[in-house]
Design a protein around this motif. Structure first.
Motif, mmCIF file in Angstrom:
data_model
loop_
_atom_site.group_PDB
_atom_site.id
_atom_site.type_symbol
_atom_site.label_atom_id
_atom_site.label_comp_id
_atom_site.label_asym_id
_atom_site.label_seq_id
_atom_site.Cartn_x
_atom_site.Cartn_y
_atom_site.Cartn_z
ATOM 1 N N ASP A 180 0.810 -1.223 0.000
ATOM 2 C CA ASP A 180 0.000 0.000 0.000
ATOM 3 C C ASP A 180 0.841 1.270 0.000
ATOM 4 O OD1 ASP A 180 0.918 -0.439 2.591
ATOM 5 O OD2 ASP A 180 -0.839 0.459 3.530
ATOM 6 N N LYS A 181 2.170 1.128 0.061
ATOM 7 C CA LYS A 181 3.054 2.299 0.072
ATOM 8 C C LYS A 181 3.855 2.433 -1.222
ATOM 9 C CE LYS A 181 2.240 3.408 4.440
ATOM 10 N NZ LYS A 181 1.391 2.278 4.835
ATOM 11 N N ILE A 182 3.620 1.546 -2.189
ATOM 12 C CA ILE A 182 4.410 1.553 -3.427
ATOM 13 C C ILE A 182 4.300 2.888 -4.160
ATOM 14 C CG2 ILE A 182 4.551 0.554 -5.756
ATOM 15 C CD1 ILE A 182 3.821 -2.145 -4.526
ATOM 16 N N ASN A 183 3.102 3.473 -4.160
ATOM 17 C CA ASN A 183 2.861 4.684 -4.955
ATOM 18 C C ASN A 183 2.911 5.977 -4.146
ATOM 19 O OD1 ASN A 183 0.761 2.373 -6.129
ATOM 20 N ND2 ASN A 183 1.942 3.421 -7.719
ATOM 21 N N ARG A 184 3.447 5.912 -2.932
ATOM 22 C CA ARG A 184 3.462 7.115 -2.092
ATOM 23 C C ARG A 184 4.541 8.116 -2.515
ATOM 24 N NH1 ARG A 184 -1.186 7.705 -0.124
ATOM 25 N NH2 ARG A 184 -0.322 9.236 1.324
ATOM 26 N N GLY A 185 5.601 7.621 -3.176
ATOM 27 C CA GLY A 185 6.633 8.531 -3.650
ATOM 28 C C GLY A 185 7.903 8.544 -2.837
ATOM 29 N N ASN A 186 7.976 7.698 -1.780
ATOM 30 C CA ASN A 186 9.172 7.678 -0.931
ATOM 31 C C ASN A 186 10.088 6.505 -1.230
ATOM 32 O OD1 ASN A 186 7.510 5.710 0.031
ATOM 33 N ND2 ASN A 186 7.568 6.361 2.190
ATOM 34 N N VAL A 187 9.942 5.918 -2.418
ATOM 35 C CA VAL A 187 10.819 4.840 -2.856
ATOM 36 C C VAL A 187 10.968 4.954 -4.373
ATOM 37 C CG1 VAL A 187 8.872 3.232 -3.015
ATOM 38 C CG2 VAL A 187 11.195 2.338 -2.863
#
Length: 352
Positions: free
Chosen positions: A219-226
């Motif tokens: 759920d964090k793939i598209n957050r922008g911090n990777v």
């Protein structure tokens, strides 16, 4: 200075010749150094070229009428590699007649043909399929593997991380891409043995041009911090389809909501600039061009349903990989990884 020409499988994809030629022409309008080997039915290609005078002097046609079907098994497609537009486009890279190949055809067949014809790079056990996905920030995230390898060990995952970071440095311009392994949690003790071992190796490889930031949840793939998300092809393909399905769900839900009443229609007219921005951001054509990394040559997979703009993006990605010599960058990073591994083994030997 002209780049090595790009072989275009003009027969692949849902729309075939017209869209592939339109897309290549659009890419060349933006970058007049591009040159092409157009593989497919000559009569149909010639007809499509009538609308694009800028392509005439920059293209050569390799006639071929045979096409790999969208549902064709890779094993059968391989046997027809010497007679199909897809196979001949890939073979052009092998022979040095083209620097790279682009196809919107059958993904499994393209991977099988590419791996057989080009072979994997020295130091790479398996090629991986990498794609760009949108994020909340002004950059895309690279994710691999997306289906080429259903089962992977730690060594495979580490190699994927190296290849993904090299790709990120080219397409995103990040000097030190942030790399994470896809996991069911961010805690260090979570995950399979392969994930744990891969994470340990990446933590120790401090001499690579990347920053390993541990684990990331889906759920964090598209957050922008990777910048680079690494996983096996089974989990990666499921995550990709879930992301794409959610994007379609949200856009379809908005369409339904805005049509539900007169007040909603008025609200849509007011908020249209924002909804158009959302549609543009989620449009897969704007992130088109999945790359088979780890081969002795560049092969790029376009969406089968891509528009001419999507094909143009795939061609532009291909050209950047050629211009920045992706294989050389991966080779350099693999050498650095081997130095780290050798030094670690030497320390262990001294301690015994």
């Amino acid at each position: 200075m002209s780049l090595p020409r790009i072989a275009i499988d003009a027969m692949g994809g849902d729309e075939g010749v017209r869209v592939m030629i339109d897309g290549a022409a659009q890419a060349r309008r933006d970058h007049d150094r591009f040159k092409f080997l157009l593989v497919g039915d000559q009569a149909r290609i010639e007809k499509a070229l009538d609308a694009h005078p800028n392509m005439r002097g920059a293209s050569e046609i390799l006639h071929c009428e045979d096409v790999v079907a969208g549902d064709e098994k890779p094993s059968r497609a391989i046997r027809r590699a010497k007679t199909t537009s897809m196979g001949l486009a890939v073979n052009a890279v092998k022979l040095g007649d083209a620097g790279a190949a682009v196809s919107a055809g059958n993904t499994g067949a393209l991977m099988a043909m590419s791996k057989l014809a080009l072979r994997t790079m020295p130091g790479i056990d398996r090629p991986a399929l990498a794609a760009l996905l949108p994020t909340l920030e002004d950059h895309d995230v690279i994710m691999l593997d997306l289906g080429a390898n259903t089962e992977c060990d730690a060594r495979n995952l580490v190699q994927f991380a190296i290849m993904g970071a090299a790709y990120s440095r080219i397409v995103a311009g990040s000097a030190e891409p942030r790399v994470r392994l896809l996991n069911i949690g961010t805690e260090e003790q979570k995950g399979t043995d392969a994930l744990q071992e891969a994470a340990q190796q990446l933590r120790e490889a401090t001499n690579l041009e990347m920053r390993f930031d541990g684990f990331v949840e889906a759920d964090k793939i598209n957050r922008g911090n990777v910048d680079v998300v690494v996983t096996d092809g089974f989990s990666g393909n499921i995550a990709l389809k879930a992301i794409e399905g959610t994007a379609r769900f949200v856009t379809d839900l908005l369409k339904t909501a805005f049509k539900s009443s007169l007040r909603s229609k008025i609200g849509y007219s007011i908020s249209r600039p924002a909804t158009e921005l959302l549609r543009h951001h989620l449009d897969p054509n704007n992130h088109n061009g999945a790359v088979f990394l780890g081969l002795n040559g560049v092969v790029v997979k376009s969406h089968g349903s891509a528009t001419a703009g999507g094909v143009a993006n795939a061609v532009a990605v291909t050209a950047r990989l050629l211009e920045n010599n992706i294989t050389e960058r991966i080779t350099t990073d693999l050498a650095e990884l081997n130095k780290t591994a050798a030094a670690s083994e030497a320390r262990i030997g001294e301690g015994q």
